[in-house]
Design a protein around this motif. Structure first.
Motif, mmCIF file in Angstrom:
data_model
loop_
_atom_site.group_PDB
_atom_site.id
_atom_site.type_symbol
_atom_site.label_atom_id
_atom_site.label_comp_id
_atom_site.label_asym_id
_atom_site.label_seq_id
_atom_site.Cartn_x
_atom_site.Cartn_y
_atom_site.Cartn_z
ATOM 1 N N GLY A 132 -43.909 56.934 27.761
ATOM 2 C CA GLY A 132 -42.522 56.691 28.118
ATOM 3 C C GLY A 132 -42.116 57.066 29.526
ATOM 4 N N GLY A 133 -43.054 57.079 30.459
ATOM 5 C CA GLY A 133 -42.738 57.380 31.840
ATOM 6 C C GLY A 133 -42.631 56.121 32.680
ATOM 7 N N PRO A 134 -42.225 56.254 33.936
ATOM 8 C CA PRO A 134 -42.097 55.094 34.827
ATOM 9 C C PRO A 134 -43.453 54.650 35.351
ATOM 10 N N SER A 135 -43.480 53.443 35.915
ATOM 11 C CA SER A 135 -44.666 52.937 36.589
ATOM 12 C C SER A 135 -44.581 53.289 38.065
ATOM 13 N N TYR A 136 -45.710 53.702 38.649
ATOM 14 C CA TYR A 136 -45.720 54.157 40.038
ATOM 15 C C TYR A 136 -46.593 53.246 40.903
ATOM 16 N N THR A 137 -46.219 53.155 42.175
ATOM 17 C CA THR A 137 -47.070 52.499 43.158
ATOM 18 C C THR A 137 -48.097 53.494 43.687
ATOM 19 N N CYS A 138 -49.104 52.965 44.365
ATOM 20 C CA CYS A 138 -50.097 53.845 44.987
ATOM 21 C C CYS A 138 -49.442 54.795 45.991
ATOM 22 N N GLU A 139 -48.479 54.292 46.739
ATOM 23 C CA GLU A 139 -47.829 55.143 47.745
ATOM 24 C C GLU A 139 -47.057 56.268 47.076
ATOM 25 N N GLU A 140 -46.470 56.008 45.919
ATOM 26 C CA GLU A 140 -45.756 57.064 45.194
ATOM 27 C C GLU A 140 -46.719 58.109 44.646
ATOM 28 N N ILE A 141 -47.855 57.668 44.130
ATOM 29 C CA ILE A 141 -48.855 58.616 43.639
ATOM 30 C C ILE A 141 -49.472 59.399 44.797
ATOM 31 N N ARG A 142 -49.615 58.755 45.937
ATOM 32 C CA ARG A 142 -50.134 59.445 47.126
ATOM 33 C C ARG A 142 -49.353 60.729 47.411
ATOM 34 N N GLU A 143 -48.037 60.680 47.190
ATOM 35 C CA GLU A 143 -47.182 61.835 47.458
ATOM 36 C C GLU A 143 -47.309 62.920 46.391
ATOM 37 N N ASP A 156 -57.809 66.632 53.824
ATOM 38 C CA ASP A 156 -56.807 65.662 54.269
ATOM 39 C C ASP A 156 -55.373 66.078 53.963
ATOM 40 N N SER A 157 -55.155 67.312 53.491
ATOM 41 C CA SER A 157 -53.815 67.681 53.050
ATOM 42 C C SER A 157 -53.438 69.081 53.497
ATOM 43 N N ASN A 170 -57.112 62.178 58.977
ATOM 44 C CA ASN A 170 -55.837 61.471 58.776
ATOM 45 C C ASN A 170 -56.001 60.119 58.088
ATOM 46 N N TRP A 171 -57.189 59.850 57.515
ATOM 47 C CA TRP A 171 -57.367 58.569 56.830
ATOM 48 C C TRP A 171 -57.100 58.696 55.322
ATOM 49 N N GLY A 172 -56.724 59.884 54.875
ATOM 50 C CA GLY A 172 -56.551 60.107 53.452
ATOM 51 C C GLY A 172 -55.128 59.974 52.966
ATOM 52 N N PHE A 173 -54.663 60.986 52.237
ATOM 53 C CA PHE A 173 -53.390 60.894 51.540
ATOM 54 C C PHE A 173 -52.202 61.391 52.363
ATOM 55 N N LYS A 174 -52.446 62.028 53.511
ATOM 56 C CA LYS A 174 -51.358 62.570 54.323
ATOM 57 C C LYS A 174 -51.445 62.040 55.756
ATOM 58 N N THR A 214 -50.787 61.899 60.003
ATOM 59 C CA THR A 214 -50.997 62.805 61.125
ATOM 60 C C THR A 214 -49.781 63.697 61.335
ATOM 61 N N GLU A 215 -48.600 63.105 61.278
ATOM 62 C CA GLU A 215 -47.367 63.869 61.487
ATOM 63 C C GLU A 215 -47.225 64.952 60.432
ATOM 64 N N PHE A 216 -47.488 64.604 59.183
ATOM 65 C CA PHE A 216 -47.392 65.582 58.099
ATOM 66 C C PHE A 216 -48.389 66.714 58.307
ATOM 67 N N LEU A 217 -49.608 66.382 58.688
ATOM 68 C CA LEU A 217 -50.626 67.402 58.902
ATOM 69 C C LEU A 217 -50.236 68.335 60.045
ATOM 70 N N LYS A 218 -49.698 67.779 61.118
ATOM 71 C CA LYS A 218 -49.243 68.619 62.233
ATOM 72 C C LYS A 218 -48.125 69.548 61.797
ATOM 73 N N GLU A 219 -47.186 69.008 61.028
ATOM 74 C CA GLU A 219 -46.064 69.813 60.546
ATOM 75 C C GLU A 219 -46.522 70.949 59.639
#
Length: 218
Positions: A34-45, A168-169, A187-191, A193-198
């Protein structure tokens, strides 16, 4: 002279592009419970902290959902059956690993994915180049605790001063810091470059060739 002759790798998002199979497995369980369907980008997060957190973040009400435990079990069964449907090493990764092995580096994998899947994926993709793979089990603290990294060191018979960590995270950055070893972020994975720097990345590479050069320079 550098004594760093050991490279310890995260798995998902670093060595393997597993996002589609993770997404498919989550969506299978969401449909059933009974949960929602997710996109790959949503699961990436949502990935990076292990499957218990992944399902907690995906299932409505998280661990308070009465179906949480059943959903977790279903995910593990389904994912083990389908984790090779789309998953494969990132382009250039195999060449990079073989180069490191030829240069005398010891190699290992540590992951927050459940241990049986980690060991199976190591065997399927990296059996002739990476001898050690450590995943999440009830008996060892998952990343960002350094326990899986230290276990890999024990199995390889190396010391922290011999090791470099690659991931990568932000979890990988924290894990390396907790283990007291340098971290190279990819930076080719789930996060991004900007996120990694932050999140405190000290060194970021964009290709497996850059990664081999960065490891060799340490």
């Amino acid at each position: 002279m550098s004594t760093r002759n050991t490279a310890i790798f995260d798995l998902d998002g670093t060595l393997l592009n597993s996002l589609q199979d993770l997404t498919n497995s989550v969506n299978y369980c969401m449909k059933k419970y009974g949960g929602p369907s997710y996109t790959c980008e949503e699961i990436r997060e949502k990935v990076g902290n292990g499957i218990y957190v992944l399902i907690e973040r995906s299932l409505p009400q998280g661990r308070s959902n009465p179906n949480y435990d059943a959903c977790m079990k279903e995910f593990q069964i389904y994912y083990k059956a389908h984790m090779l449907d789309n998953t494969k090493p990132y382009e250039g990764i195999m060449d990079a690993l073989y180069r490191l092995k030829e240069h005398g580096y010891h190699l290992a994998i540590v992951s927050n994915k459940f241990d049986a899947a980690v060991k199976k994926l190591r065997q399927d993709f990296f059996d002739d180049v990476i001898p050690v793979a450590i995943g999440e089990t009830p008996s060892i603290h998952k990343k960002p605790a350094p326990d899986t990294v230290f276990q890999a060191m024990r199995e390889l018979d190396v010391k922290p001063e011999n090791c470099i960590y690659i991931g990568d995270s932000e979890v990988d950055i924290q894990t390396a810091a907790n283990a007291g070893i340098p971290c190279i972020s990819v930076n080719w994975g789930f996060k991004s470059t900007e996120f990694l720097k932050e999140n405190g990345a000290a060194q970021i590479v964009s290709t497996p060739t850059e990664l081999v050069n960065a490891i060799s320079d340490m």
